[in-house]
Enzyme design. Structure first.
Site, short mmCIF file in Angstrom:
data_model
loop_
_atom_site.label_atom_id
_atom_site.label_comp_id
_atom_site.label_asym_id
_atom_site.label_seq_id
_atom_site.Cartn_x
_atom_site.Cartn_y
_atom_site.Cartn_z
N VAL A 109 0.80 -1.27 0.00
CA VAL A 109 0.04 -0.26 0.18
C VAL A 109 0.63 1.05 0.01
CG1 VAL A 109 -1.73 1.46 1.30
CG2 VAL A 109 -1.94 -1.13 1.17
N CYS A 148 -6.54 -9.11 3.70
CA CYS A 148 -7.58 -8.10 3.53
C CYS A 148 -8.93 -9.09 3.87
CB CYS A 148 -7.91 -7.31 2.33
SG CYS A 148 -6.79 -5.88 2.16
#
Length: 425
Positions: free
Chosen positions: A17, A261
């Site tokens: 990220v 996730c």
């Protein structure tokens, strides 16, 4: 808060990220990419990204981007974006340790009027109830008086070259209206897809955590349907393709649900729900189904091997793929591990082949040996666990050659035609 023209950004955490976000912001602002892993910083300074999210040319051409693992370098920045992991522990409870450590570090370096923006996935309330108090305690500063906070949840999809950070619409929020406007304008300056300004940090946190919870529940439904159809001797993929001819049928597929996730975020939401006295039924049921798929896959394989009169104990199985998804080196929370552990419980020797996986990382993280290729003619079963393009290009003849004259080929990801394999989910 500084004007956008005077911004110097520090991105805390340079993983899947943080690095793409750093490169995107560096096209317009001076950016310091910070990571506590000195080896990670050194490889990025050399133009190498082992996550394969950013090309060497993108790193070397990012003139506004620098890297550091020295906390003192953060003091020159005035806007901090936190992109550290938010995992779960062995009891499937949220582990905020990386986030709280990052908050403590920032509490020791921030100045008056600085802004901290969190991107890590959390339960509603975590930013203001867990992180900000740590910053206030260490800095002696007060939120919305001396410094400000925002939340803009990450939406990176590792390995996806079509949906880059600039092309994914960004949800933004702030600790007060002025901060919400600042955060929104900051992201809007680099996100081509646009932004959505939420009314509060809690709304933005909740929006993120339900994105993956929704996917998790939907995949759990398809996994349960696959189990039912297998018992009815009906091919699951054929059913899904037939049902998919209706315009509003959702195109989910059965399989392992891992990664950083989808297999993790629902536990953040259920933890928060239980803390206010509500036990989620559908979400936790979906998690139980998805967490049990590794065991189910192995049970199918064992039954097929027994039917083919292959001795289980001491047999040898090739698992093709270890990463949590195709065409990506990410092995965080990969559920292929569940398959491997279950196979080993039957005293089966397991070899792992994965051309995308870093062998050293697999060894350090899971104690597993992973190779880029496999020997021919030595396996009692071959289990295709990840749909890497490399495996698709091999074709059935090459894959079958890995097995002995009598072996089982299990295609977990529908890589090959139905008639070419012995089992598929």
């Amino acid at each position: 808060m500084s004007k956008l023209s005077n911004i110097k950004i520090a991105v805390i955490g340079l993983g899947y990220v943080g690095l793409p976000l750093s490169v995107a912001f560096a096209k317009r602002f001076p950016v310091l990419g910070f990571d506590i892993n000195s080896n990670r910083v050194k490889e990025l300074e050399a133009g190498l990204d082992t996550t394969l999210e950013i090309l060497t040319s993108e790193l070397t051409n990012a003139e506004g981007l620098s890297f550091s693992c020295d906390e003192n370098d953060l003091k020159s920045c005035n806007t901090f974006i936190v992109t550290v992991p938010t995992p779960i522990d062995k009891f499937k409870r949220p582990d905020l340790t990386p986030l709280l450590k990052a908050s403590a570090m920032l509490g020791s370096v921030i100045k008056k009027n600085d802004v901290i923006i969190y991107e890590s996935t959390v339960y509603p309330g975590a930013t203001e109830d867990d992180c900000i108090p740590v910053v206030e305690k260490l800095s002696g500063l007060i939120l919305n008086k001396d410094f400000f906070a925002g939340y803009s949840p990450e939406r990176i999809n590792p390995g996806d070259k079509n949906h880059r950070v600039e092309d994914i619409l960004k949800v933004t929020s702030g600790s007060d209206q002025a901060t919400a406007d600042f955060v929104d304008n900051l992201y809007a300056s680099v996100i081509k897809a646009g932004t959505h300004k939420a009314s509060s940090i809690k709304v933005a946190e909740a929006a993120k955590v339900i994105e993956n919870t929704q996917r998790d529940v939907n995949i759990a439904l398809i996994n349960e349907l696959a189990i039912i159809f297998n018992k009815l001797n009906i091919d699951t993929l054929e059913v899904l393709e037939a049902a998919g001819t209706k315009w509003n049928f959702l195109p989910f597929r059965p399989g392992l649900v891992g990664g950083h996730c989808i297999g993790v975020d629902p536990y953040y939401l259920t933890h928060k729900a239980e803390s206010v006295g509500y036990r989620p039924e559908i979400i936790l049921s979906g998690r139980r189904i998805n967490d049990g798929m590794g065991g189910y896959v192995v049970s199918q394989l064992i039954k097929k091997m027994i039917k083919k009169k292959i001795e289980i104990s001491g047999s040898r199985v090739l698992v093709m793929g270890l990463t949590f998804k195709e065409n990506c080196p990410d092995i965080r929370n990969t559920k292929v591990i569940d398959i491997i552990d279950e196979l080993k419980s039957y005293k089966i020797d397991v070899d792992i082949m994965d051309p995308w996986c870093d062998a050293l990382e697999a060894s350090n993280e899971y104690g597993l040996a992973v190779s880029k290729a496999a020997k021919k003619g030595i396996y009692d079963a071959v289990l295709m666990a990840v749909a890497h393009e490399d495996f698709k290009e091999m074709g059935i003849k090459t894959i079958r050659k890995f097995g002995k004259s009598k072996h089982i080929l299990y295609d977990l990801k529908y890589i090959l035609p139905k008639d070419d394999v012995d089992i598929r989910l």
